[in-house]
Each structure stands twice: as C-alpha cells, then as structure tokens.
Design an enzyme around this catalytic site. Structure first.
Site, PDB file in Angstrom:
ATOM      1  N   ARG A  37      25.928   1.657  17.350  1.00  7.09           N
ATOM      2  CA  ARG A  37      26.360   2.218  18.628  1.00  7.09           C
ATOM      3  C   ARG A  37      25.997   3.684  18.802  1.00  7.09           C
ATOM      4  O   ARG A  37      25.356   4.051  19.779  1.00  7.09           O
ATOM      5  CB  ARG A  37      27.868   2.037  18.803  1.00  7.09           C
ATOM      6  CG  ARG A  37      28.370   2.433  20.173  1.00  7.09           C
ATOM      7  CD  ARG A  37      29.844   2.132  20.338  1.00  7.09           C
ATOM      8  NE  ARG A  37      30.145   0.717  20.148  1.00  7.09           N
ATOM      9  CZ  ARG A  37      31.358   0.194  20.264  1.00  7.09           C
ATOM     10  NH1 ARG A  37      32.386   0.978  20.562  1.00  7.09           N
ATOM     11  NH2 ARG A  37      31.566  -1.085  20.086  1.00  7.09           N
ATOM     12  N   HIS A  83      23.316  -7.507  24.735  1.00  5.13           N
ATOM     13  CA  HIS A  83      24.322  -6.455  24.542  1.00  5.13           C
ATOM     14  C   HIS A  83      25.648  -6.903  25.155  1.00  5.13           C
ATOM     15  O   HIS A  83      25.886  -6.712  26.355  1.00  5.13           O
ATOM     16  CB  HIS A  83      23.836  -5.163  25.215  1.00  5.13           C
ATOM     17  CG  HIS A  83      24.535  -3.934  24.729  1.00  5.13           C
ATOM     18  ND1 HIS A  83      24.408  -3.436  23.451  1.00  5.13           N
ATOM     19  CD2 HIS A  83      25.371  -3.071  25.364  1.00  5.13           C
ATOM     20  CE1 HIS A  83      25.104  -2.331  23.320  1.00  5.13           C
ATOM     21  NE2 HIS A  83      25.713  -2.093  24.464  1.00  5.13           N
ATOM     22  N   TYR A 127      22.121  -1.296  44.440  1.00  5.92           N
ATOM     23  CA  TYR A 127      21.348  -0.506  45.401  1.00  5.92           C
ATOM     24  C   TYR A 127      20.079   0.101  44.797  1.00  5.92           C
ATOM     25  O   TYR A 127      19.235   0.609  45.532  1.00  5.92           O
ATOM     26  CB  TYR A 127      22.204   0.634  45.971  1.00  5.92           C
ATOM     27  CG  TYR A 127      23.404   0.154  46.737  1.00  5.92           C
ATOM     28  CD1 TYR A 127      23.275  -0.713  47.821  1.00  5.92           C
ATOM     29  CD2 TYR A 127      24.684   0.563  46.388  1.00  5.92           C
ATOM     30  CE1 TYR A 127      24.386  -1.151  48.517  1.00  5.92           C
ATOM     31  CE2 TYR A 127      25.802   0.134  47.078  1.00  5.92           C
ATOM     32  CZ  TYR A 127      25.649  -0.733  48.146  1.00  5.92           C
ATOM     33  OH  TYR A 127      26.737  -1.168  48.841  1.00  5.92           O
TER      34      TYR A 127
END
Length: 747
Positions: A37, A83, A127
């Site tokens: 991580r 993931h 968007y």
C-alpha cells in the site's frame, strides 16, 4: 461431515496469550501496509494501486494515440479486477497521475477537470475521461514479453504484474510519498534527462562516488518550478544518506510600473502548496499586520501562476519584503527527502541515490535478459516452422500427393520427412497462395535473419558488457523521448546557494520610539531608550571608553561608514538594549578587523552625503546609493576613507594636516554612486607642499553666514568674511585663521 468444526464453542476455541494474538495480527497488518500500500518499489517507482491502474488501462487498450474512456469505467475495472478497495481512493490515485502540477511526467492523459493548483478536487469520475500517457507506455514496454513475473489477482481469476518493466527510473523522475506503519517515504521528482545521465555514468563506472552522481543530478526538479536554496554540499549529503530536506522558495520578479512605482509578481510557487490557501495566508498576514510593508495581494493567475504583491510604499526594499514573507507564509517551504523504498519488492530500506539507481539498473538487466530469452524461444519456434516449410518446398509434389490421397497425411509426413508435429501442422495449414517460388525465397531470407538475430542475442546473453551496452542504448532512446530536447523535458526548478537577506523592518512594522545610540571605542554598540544627553557618563568595559553617540529612532536604519569605504546598514530596532555593555558591531556586519568605524548616522531618504579619503579625494553620493542589502556592506568610496558628512550648505570648507584651509562652491563637486571621486584639496605637489600632508576635515558652510568653530571655555568664534580662503576645488588653500583648533578639526 467429519471435517466440520465442533458446534460447541468450548471445543472450537484455542487458548493464546492476548499479547501474542494482537502482535501477530498487527504485524500482518503492518507488513501488508508496508509492502502492498504505502511504499513504492525501487524498480518502477510505483505503489500497487498505481501499477494496477496503468495495467488495467493497458488491458482496456487505452494507448496514448487511442480514444479516451470514461474514468468511471477505468475505476470500475481496476476495482473489480485488481484492486478490491474503494472507487473513490482509486479515482483519486488516477487523477493524481494525470495532474501536471503534481507529476513531473504525468502517467495518465486526462480530459476534463482533474483538479488544479488551487486545491480544487477533480470532477466526478462520470464526467472525466482518460487514456495512458506516453511515459506510462514506456513504463510498460515489454510487458507482453515475459519481462516480469505475474501473480494471481485478489480472487485468483486473473493475473497482474508484480512490477513493471520500467524503461526509466520512475521513482526519481516522478517521486513518491506515503505513510506506512512505523515508517514513511517522501521522494521528490527529478529531471529525467539528469537521472538518465546518472544511470549512464553508473553503468560506465559501477563504483562511482555518491558526490559524482549528485553532481549529475543537480537536485529535485518540481513540476511547479520554484527555487531551491541549498548549497551543493548539503544536497550531496542528502543524496548520500537518503535523508534530508530542501528549502524551496517561490520564484518572483520585480515589475516596474513607472514613476518609481513597482510591484512583485510571483510566477512559481513551491511544490504541493495550494495557491488558494497561500493567497488566504498572505491576506491574513496583511490583516494582522505581521508584515505591514505589504499593502495588498491579488491573484491574477490564468493558465500560469501570477500572484501580485503590492508594497506599502516605494521605499520598501523588494528583497527585504520577500525575506519577511518567506518567514511567515508558504512562499518558502521545506521538502523533506526520505528515500525509504522497497528493494526487490520485499525489503524496505532507506537508500542513497546510488542504491536507488543500482536497484533500477539491476532490474533493467533482468528485464533485458528475460526479454532476450523470450525472443529466443519465439525465434526457435519460428525457425522450427520455417525448416518445415522449406522441407515442404523441396518436396512440394510429394507433399501435395500425400495431402491429396492419404487418409492420415500427418503421420505419413512425420515418418517420411522426419518432421515434428508442429511443423506438419504448419504445413497442413499453409495456404495455396504461399506455394509461390517467391515465398520460398522470402522464407529463406527470414530464416537467415532469425538465425543472425539468435546469434546476436545469444552473444549478448553470454557477455555482460554487451548487456550493459544494450541497456545504455535503451536509456538514451528514452532520454531522446523525454529529455531536454523537448520543452517539457527542460529543468523547471532553479537551484542556487542560499543568500541570507535580513528583512529590515520599515517604519510601519515597529513602534516609533526615540533612541540614543552609543558606540564605544572598541566597537561595542547599544541603544538607550529616549534621547539622552550625548555627553552623559556611561559605563564601559575595562579598557574601553566612549566613541560615537547620536540620537535616532527605532524605525531608523543606521548607516555605518568605515575606513574601507563601505557603507553598512544596521536596523536601529535590532540594537541591544542599554542595560548591558552592548554587543560588538562586527557581529552584526561583516566589518574587517583592519577597518575602523568613521561615522554612524540615521539614513534619511533624499539626503546627500560627502565622502572623502585621506588623500583629499571625494564626491557627493545620494542616500539611496549607500543602502546596503547584505551584512557585507556596499562599496562606495575607493580608497582609505576619512569622513562622511551630510550636505548642508552652498560651499565646502576643507582643511589639511598642514593647517591650510580651502573653501570652494559645492557645485564643483560631482554626484557619483561609486568611485574614487575628484580632488578636493591639493597636497604634496611641490611649491613648498609636504608629501605627507593629508586631508584632516571638511565641513559645509553657507558663505553668507561665515565659518564657526568652538573655542575653549564653551565659546564659539565665527569668521564671517571667507573671501581670503575662497578658491577653486583642488587648490591648496591658505593658512587657517588665527585661533583655529590645533587638531585641525572644525568641531
């Protein structure tokens, strides 16, 4: 049913000390955080989430020249396939890869609102659109050629690369930051051209020194530019140890507005500083009057950064204003370097610059060898097929006969022509069009080329020198793509040595109070509150005594004129108090031991001063030309300086050690900013003049009022008619009037 766990809780319980249970589970969590991580891999400079994003986009065929896809689609594929974390975290990580103000070489080409330097968040994933950038394509070059290991994804249905082939040192090029359990990492971005130069040098000289590598990589190269103010020695030490910090300042310039007005324009701000918060902080500084010489701040940014800072008045020094703002705002920050990375994807270690480059180069060598072996396997398979084709062409009629009439042509061809199963399958699948004579020629040429390529690859695998030569060529190709030959590859961050500019407080910055400045014979200075009598008795150190005394105010800048011809600026409010003996003036300014203080006076805007040397040379200098910005002072008079007097009359009276007095018009003295000046009075040129004579003193007089000097007993004598001593500048003058002080001083 016998494998089922007991239903009785007592039979399904294991006794274990709480400390061990918690310790084992916390250690598992810590290792997961460190390796999967927070810490980047030294080989490709990526964390797992970034690696998975790029790999998923490659699987979606989002090439740099292809079409864009919705970020929501990319985020969904990453989350569903590789993931298993929140989509918001994945999208934030992908958005950062597309931000040109966060990444020195963006790995994602974004279309839409991906945030800005003001700190605004990107638009929602539905968007925006994205595709891979050219740099990420270089990171994944050779991924389909068995260049790296793959591992199963989180649910075992797919595979993902453990590390990317990485054609360039992405860890240094784009930097990385993260907080793990008990450790953290923070690597700044660098210029790719310089990093590759260091790699090439390390290939050529494997035992290269850290200082040499640090000299090739000048320092961090932030995407937002800025100025790094650190010495070369400090930067080299930081890279040698893998820990340190860089002081980063905004880049600014003074913009002339005409008529003496000016403003400061900030064009680049430090890395990771949000411009909107910086503007808010500067506005707060103005409101709280922490830097009262700053009048206003405006954000005129469009495509580029443009922050306008207006001074309180034009007498403010821009260097001092910026020095004050650097102390109280994020116009100056410190970027800490902590090169804590994963070596070989397993071991966290704080590495030096050389160790990071070595880890990358070792990875590139492994990738090269694996790609070469993969290519050799492909060549071997293709040569096997080509040999079968050529056998078929040599026995074309028999092959056609077998295929046409035999029930099991495959077995017969294997037995008759000693072909392999693969070769026979290729022959049986051959198109009739391929039976042309030209095709046979092409096959022989292809076979020869593949054999030559195989020999070259095998020679390269057997020779380590050739391997490093091939890696060097690959690095040079990457440097040509992203290096200084392209505008984006030019260095953005300027690196310079730290120049200490003490911010001098202006009148508005401090409370205005009267002071009495005392300078002892041995150069100890202090300031008494209020305007005390200049002849008051004071205590001094043993062997010391009174030197100079003057009245000033806390808002004054005191000008110190020394015998070396330099002016030094000392803020009056910075002087030590009068309760003690003061402090040595030489600790406040860089005054050489052989230089003596001639005069100390408050600086006044618009005034003029006469400066003169012992040889009788001098000139008039404007007050604005004597202000010194550094502790080393400002050179004004060349020569052995003797005096500095404020201009306060229409004539100049000078007297030499020979007691000859000369009075000449002030208009005959030139105004200069620096130099030797012109002759005030002539000495030692024959005609009864003594060569050892020098200038003793000078004074400004109004010719209509005459010349006055003190007599014994507190009396003053005035010589109202000065016609006897009037003359031209550079004359010898005549003997001083009767009763003139024996020390040849006017006062």
């Amino acid at each position: 049913m016998s494998d089922e766990l007991p239903t009785d809780p007592e039979q399904n319980t294991q006794a274990e000390p709480l400390s061990r249970a918690i310790g084992d589970r916390y250690l598992t969590y810590a290792l997961s955080t460190i390796m999967n991580r927070a810490l980047p891999d030294a080989r490709d400079g990526l964390k797992p989430v970034h690696r998975r994003i790029l790999f998923a986009m490659r699987e979606l065929r989002l090439s740099p020249n292809g079409a864009f896809r919705k970020s929501a689609k990319i985020t969904g594929d990453v989350m569903g396939n590789y993931h298993p974390h929140g989509d918001a975290a994945i999208y934030d990580a992908m958005a950062r890869l597309a931000q040109d103000f966060a990444m020195r070489y963006p790995l994602v080409d974004g279309q839409g609102n991906f945030g800005n330097i003001d700190g605004d968040n990107p638009a929602a994933a539905r968007y925006t659109e994205a595709r891979l950038a050219q740099a990420s394509e270089a990171l994944m070059d050779g991924l389909a050629e068995d260049s790296v290991d793959y591992r199963p994804n989180y649910d075992g249905t797919l595979t993902e690369p453990v590390v990317l082939p990485s054609a360039f040192p992405n860890l240094l090029a784009n930097g990385a930051s993260g907080i793990a359990v008990g450790m953290a990492t923070n690597v700044p971005p660098h210029n790719l051209h310089e990093v590759i130069d260091a790699c090439l040098h390390l290939i050529k000289t494997p035992d290269a020194r850290d200082d040499t590598l640090a000299g090739l990589i000048n320092g961090p190269d932030f995407p937002t530019g800025g100025v790094i103010v650190e010495s070369r020695e400090s930067i080299a030490e930081t890279y040698r140890t893998g820990r340190g910090a860089f002081r980063v300042r905004a880049k600014w310039e003074q913009e002339d507005l005409g008529r003496g007005q000016w403003q400061i324009v900030v064009t680049e701000i430090p890395y990771q500083v949000q411009k909107s918060k910086l503007i808010e902080r500067l506005a707060e500084v103005i409101q709280t009057k922490k830097v009262p010489i700053l009048a206003d701040v405006r954000d005129e940014s469009a495509e580029d950064v443009r922050i306008v800072l207006e001074p309180r008045n034009r007498a403010v020094d821009p260097e001092q204003l910026m020095a004050a703002l650097f102390k109280v705002s994020d116009l100056e920050t410190r970027f800490s370097l902590n090169m804590n990375v994963l070596i070989d994807g397993r071991v966290p270690k704080v590495c030096s610059l050389k160790e990071v480059l070595r880890a990358f180069l070792d990875h590139r060598r492994e990738v090269l060898i694996r790609r070469a072996n993969f290519r050799l396997d492909k060549i071997a398979a293709r040569l096997e097929v080509l040999e079968g084709y050529l056998v078929a062409y040599l026995n074309l009629d028999r092959v056609i006969e077998i295929i046409r009439y035999e029930d099991d042509p495959k077995s017969l061809m294997i037995a008759e022509f000693k072909l392999s199963d693969v070769q026979v399958e290729a022959i049986l699948n051959m198109r009739l069009r391929a039976l042309r004579k030209l095709e046979e020629i092409e096959l022989r040429a292809e076979r020869d080329n593949l054999q030559a390529e195989r020999e070259g690859l095998q020679a390269m695998l057997d020779d380590e020198t050739q391997q490093w030569s091939r890696i060097s060529d690959q690095l040079k190709e990457t440097r040509n793509l992203f290096g200084k030959s392209h505008p984006e590859g030019l260095r953005r961050t300027v690196i310079t040595d730290a120049v200490i500019v003490e911010p001098v407080d202006m009148d508005a910055m401090i409370e205005r109070e009267p002071l009495t400045v005392i300078l002892s014979k041995m150069g100890w200075i202090r300031a008494l509150k209020g305007h005390q009598p200049l002849d008051a008795e004071l205590k001094f150190k043993d062997g010391d005594g009174p030197g100079l005394a003057l009245h000033a105010e806390t808002t004054d800048k005191l000008m110190v004129f020394a015998s070396n011809g330099r002016f030094y600026t000392v803020p009056a409010n910075n002087l030590p108090g009068g309760r003690g003996m003061g402090e040595p003036l030489r600790l406040m300014i860089d005054l050489p031991n052989e230089a003596e203080v001639i005069s100390v006076f408050p600086w006044r805007e618009g005034e003029k001063y006469l400066v003169a040397s012992k040889l009788g040379d001098g000139f008039v200098v404007q007050a604005g030309d004597i202000l010194a910005q550094t502790k080393s002072g400002k050179q004004v008079l060349n020569g052995d300086a003797l005096l500095c007097k404020p201009v306060a009359g229409d004539h100049v009276a000078v007297v030499g050690t020979n007691r000859k007095l000369l009075v000449f018009p002030l208009s005959e003295l030139p105004e200069m900013t620096r130099g030797k000046g012109v002759r005030l009075q002539r000495y030692g040129s024959g005609g009864g003049l003594v060569a050892a004579d020098t200038l003793s003193d000078a004074r400004f007089v109004n010719i209509a009022e005459g010349l006055s000097w003190p007599m014994g007993g507190g009396k003053t004598r005035t010589e109202s008619d000065l016609s006897e001593w009037l003359g031209k500048r550079a004359g010898t003058g005549r003997m001083a009037p009767r009763g003139f002080p024996r020390d040849n001083k006017f006062a």
